[in-house]
Design a protein around this motif. Sequence first.
Motif, PDB file in Angstrom:
ATOM      1  N   LYS A   1       0.715  -1.175   0.066  1.00 45.05           N
ATOM      2  CA  LYS A   1       0.001  -0.117   0.105  1.00 45.05           C
ATOM      3  C   LYS A   1       0.883   1.395   0.126  1.00 45.05           C
ATOM      4  O   LYS A   1       0.301   2.267  -0.492  1.00 45.05           O
ATOM      5  CB  LYS A   1      -0.912  -0.067   1.122  1.00 45.05           C
ATOM      6  CG  LYS A   1      -1.989  -1.148   1.373  1.00 45.05           C
ATOM      7  CD  LYS A   1      -2.716  -1.242   0.017  1.00 45.05           C
ATOM      8  CE  LYS A   1      -3.799  -2.486   0.119  1.00 45.05           C
ATOM      9  NZ  LYS A   1      -4.459  -2.618  -1.114  1.00 45.05           N
ATOM     10  N   ILE A   2       2.187   1.109   0.399  1.00 41.96           N
ATOM     11  CA  ILE A   2       2.980   2.328   0.579  1.00 41.96           C
ATOM     12  C   ILE A   2       4.171   2.312  -0.544  1.00 41.96           C
ATOM     13  O   ILE A   2       4.215   3.105  -1.601  1.00 41.96           O
ATOM     14  CB  ILE A   2       3.554   2.406   1.882  1.00 41.96           C
ATOM     15  CG1 ILE A   2       2.391   2.546   2.961  1.00 41.96           C
ATOM     16  CG2 ILE A   2       4.310   3.866   2.054  1.00 41.96           C
ATOM     17  CD1 ILE A   2       1.647   3.885   2.901  1.00 41.96           C
TER      18      ILE A   2
ATOM     19  N   GLU B   1      -2.713   5.073   8.741  1.00 42.11           N
ATOM     20  CA  GLU B   1      -4.244   4.404   8.566  1.00 42.11           C
ATOM     21  C   GLU B   1      -4.212   2.945   8.494  1.00 42.11           C
ATOM     22  O   GLU B   1      -5.207   2.332   8.717  1.00 42.11           O
ATOM     23  CB  GLU B   1      -4.920   4.972   7.516  1.00 42.11           C
ATOM     24  CG  GLU B   1      -5.353   6.760   7.567  1.00 42.11           C
ATOM     25  CD  GLU B   1      -5.972   7.109   6.159  1.00 42.11           C
ATOM     26  OE1 GLU B   1      -6.216   6.566   5.471  1.00 42.11           O
ATOM     27  OE2 GLU B   1      -6.575   8.568   6.491  1.00 42.11           O
TER      28      GLU B   1
ATOM     29  N   LYS C   1       1.843  12.603   1.630  1.00 47.23           N
ATOM     30  CA  LYS C   1       0.753  11.556   1.355  1.00 47.23           C
ATOM     31  C   LYS C   1       0.965  10.301   1.763  1.00 47.23           C
ATOM     32  O   LYS C   1       0.063   9.746   2.292  1.00 47.23           O
ATOM     33  CB  LYS C   1       0.735  11.778  -0.029  1.00 47.23           C
ATOM     34  CG  LYS C   1      -0.570  11.170  -0.826  1.00 47.23           C
ATOM     35  CD  LYS C   1      -0.508  11.221  -2.175  1.00 47.23           C
ATOM     36  CE  LYS C   1       0.438  10.594  -2.971  1.00 47.23           C
ATOM     37  NZ  LYS C   1       0.422  10.555  -4.499  1.00 47.23           N
ATOM     38  N   TYR C   2       2.119   9.676   1.766  1.00 45.91           N
ATOM     39  CA  TYR C   2       2.219   8.508   2.114  1.00 45.91           C
ATOM     40  C   TYR C   2       2.362   8.258   3.635  1.00 45.91           C
ATOM     41  O   TYR C   2       1.914   7.196   4.225  1.00 45.91           O
ATOM     42  CB  TYR C   2       3.583   8.023   1.462  1.00 45.91           C
ATOM     43  CG  TYR C   2       3.516   7.681   0.119  1.00 45.91           C
ATOM     44  CD1 TYR C   2       2.368   6.630  -0.517  1.00 45.91           C
ATOM     45  CD2 TYR C   2       3.888   8.556  -0.888  1.00 45.91           C
ATOM     46  CE1 TYR C   2       2.173   6.810  -2.063  1.00 45.91           C
ATOM     47  CE2 TYR C   2       3.759   8.698  -2.241  1.00 45.91           C
ATOM     48  CZ  TYR C   2       2.857   7.609  -3.064  1.00 45.91           C
ATOM     49  OH  TYR C   2       2.667   7.555  -4.174  1.00 45.91           O
TER      50      TYR C   2
ATOM     51  N   LYS D   1      -7.170  -0.053   9.137  1.00 44.35           N
ATOM     52  CA  LYS D   1      -7.861  -0.483   7.930  1.00 44.35           C
ATOM     53  C   LYS D   1      -7.609  -2.047   7.256  1.00 44.35           C
ATOM     54  O   LYS D   1      -8.405  -2.762   6.907  1.00 44.35           O
ATOM     55  CB  LYS D   1      -7.342   0.369   6.711  1.00 44.35           C
ATOM     56  CG  LYS D   1      -7.841   1.674   6.546  1.00 44.35           C
ATOM     57  CD  LYS D   1      -7.622   2.369   5.381  1.00 44.35           C
ATOM     58  CE  LYS D   1      -8.286   3.616   5.154  1.00 44.35           C
ATOM     59  NZ  LYS D   1      -7.940   4.223   3.478  1.00 44.35           N
TER      60      LYS D   1
ATOM     61  N   ASN E   1       0.672   9.976   5.682  1.00 43.32           N
ATOM     62  CA  ASN E   1      -0.604  10.053   6.291  1.00 43.32           C
ATOM     63  C   ASN E   1      -1.397   8.681   5.930  1.00 43.32           C
ATOM     64  O   ASN E   1      -2.187   8.158   6.688  1.00 43.32           O
ATOM     65  CB  ASN E   1      -1.408  11.146   5.809  1.00 43.32           C
ATOM     66  CG  ASN E   1      -0.933  12.322   6.150  1.00 43.32           C
ATOM     67  OD1 ASN E   1      -0.478  12.614   7.253  1.00 43.32           O
ATOM     68  ND2 ASN E   1      -1.174  13.342   5.275  1.00 43.32           N
ATOM     69  N   ARG E   2      -1.190   8.198   4.814  1.00 46.56           N
ATOM     70  CA  ARG E   2      -1.671   7.045   4.583  1.00 46.56           C
ATOM     71  C   ARG E   2      -1.080   5.781   5.180  1.00 46.56           C
ATOM     72  O   ARG E   2      -2.031   4.877   5.747  1.00 46.56           O
ATOM     73  CB  ARG E   2      -1.190   6.591   2.802  1.00 46.56           C
ATOM     74  CG  ARG E   2      -2.024   5.338   2.444  1.00 46.56           C
ATOM     75  CD  ARG E   2      -1.543   5.039   1.011  1.00 46.56           C
ATOM     76  NE  ARG E   2      -1.963   6.066   0.135  1.00 46.56           N
ATOM     77  CZ  ARG E   2      -1.788   6.124  -1.185  1.00 46.56           C
ATOM     78  NH1 ARG E   2      -1.125   5.127  -1.682  1.00 46.56           N
ATOM     79  NH2 ARG E   2      -2.130   7.072  -2.141  1.00 46.56           N
TER      80      ARG E   2
END
Length: 351
Positions: free
Chosen positions: A220-221, A281, A274-275, A285, A277-278
């Motif tokens: 995801k990252i 989560e 951006k990554y 998730k 902050n991702r």
Amino acid sequence: MADNNNLQQEVAFPQRDLQIHSISSYTLDLDANKHTSLEASENQADYMNFIHGIVHEISIQGGRQFIFNSIHTEVVNIVSQIVKGDIDFREVEAIADRLLRIEVEAQEKISKLGKQLHEGLLIISHITDRNIEKIIICKAETLSYIERKTFTQQDGFPLKKKIFKSVQIIFDNDKNIQDIYVNDINESISKYWWDSFLELAKKYEDEENTKKAFTIIESKILNAIRKESNIDFWNLRNTTIHYFRSNEEFEMQDYIDKCLNGYVPEKEGLDIDKYINRAKELPAKFAFDPQFSLVKKAITAKIKRTITLHESIDLVLKGEVNPGTIESARNDRQEKGIFIKTSTGFEEFGG
């Protein structure tokens, strides 16, 4: 209790839909083997703000997920009955009794190693947070200070709160336990807290957490970064593997601080925030814990990659490379190249 001279600024807890139905707090004296209940009225604003701030801080946290071994264990049984209205909140004193007994036993074991448990302040609260009913149990910091008018030693509560250990027990609409989140200021959650005191079991084992956390971070990252910049992908993947193999404990914020925060992308315009902050989560998730003990054998990923530098030159990466060992560079003529820190290679090329 601290007087106003120990308060350096007005304390304010965030305004939100948080109701505190009942709250009790206790000091635990391990040497005397006794606890003392602290009574405070609603008009003691400084103390109530301190308590509200702690409850708020814990309530917005996640934590490692646990499950109860049995509904008949002492702490689980008491809090379940309180939420269902079967017993009065005053029965939480039995929880203070239990923690005192467990901590006295734990202190006896670690005193041989020259270690000392944080005694702190035990706070037990029954709240509704944004329509979610919870019981929160935590140990918060107390301190001793010299009162500036009388020059006598006093005990008080710091504005910059330090929460040693906590548990959030979350109930569903039928007043059954839905989730349990445990936090600890230590790198690993003290076993006496979750096992002996709360009588809980880990929802996810450490090996499962290790595999899942690495896989999710990679997919995801890192793979998302790869679509934007191949070199930044390899830099961060290498750093991530190094983190998982060189640390004993995983904590998501610690991973972010060490691997993502402060990273300067090779590709101009790559938005690393951006990554970041991702990444924050991911545990919620994708159902893994944000804090756990790493099982290094679970990480089988290896760095072995061949990078073509020239039609007759390949760079072969066979394992982990420490950050800064290989860097992109430009010479005085603004020609692009790479710089590899190596004394052996330097000598081989006539240095």
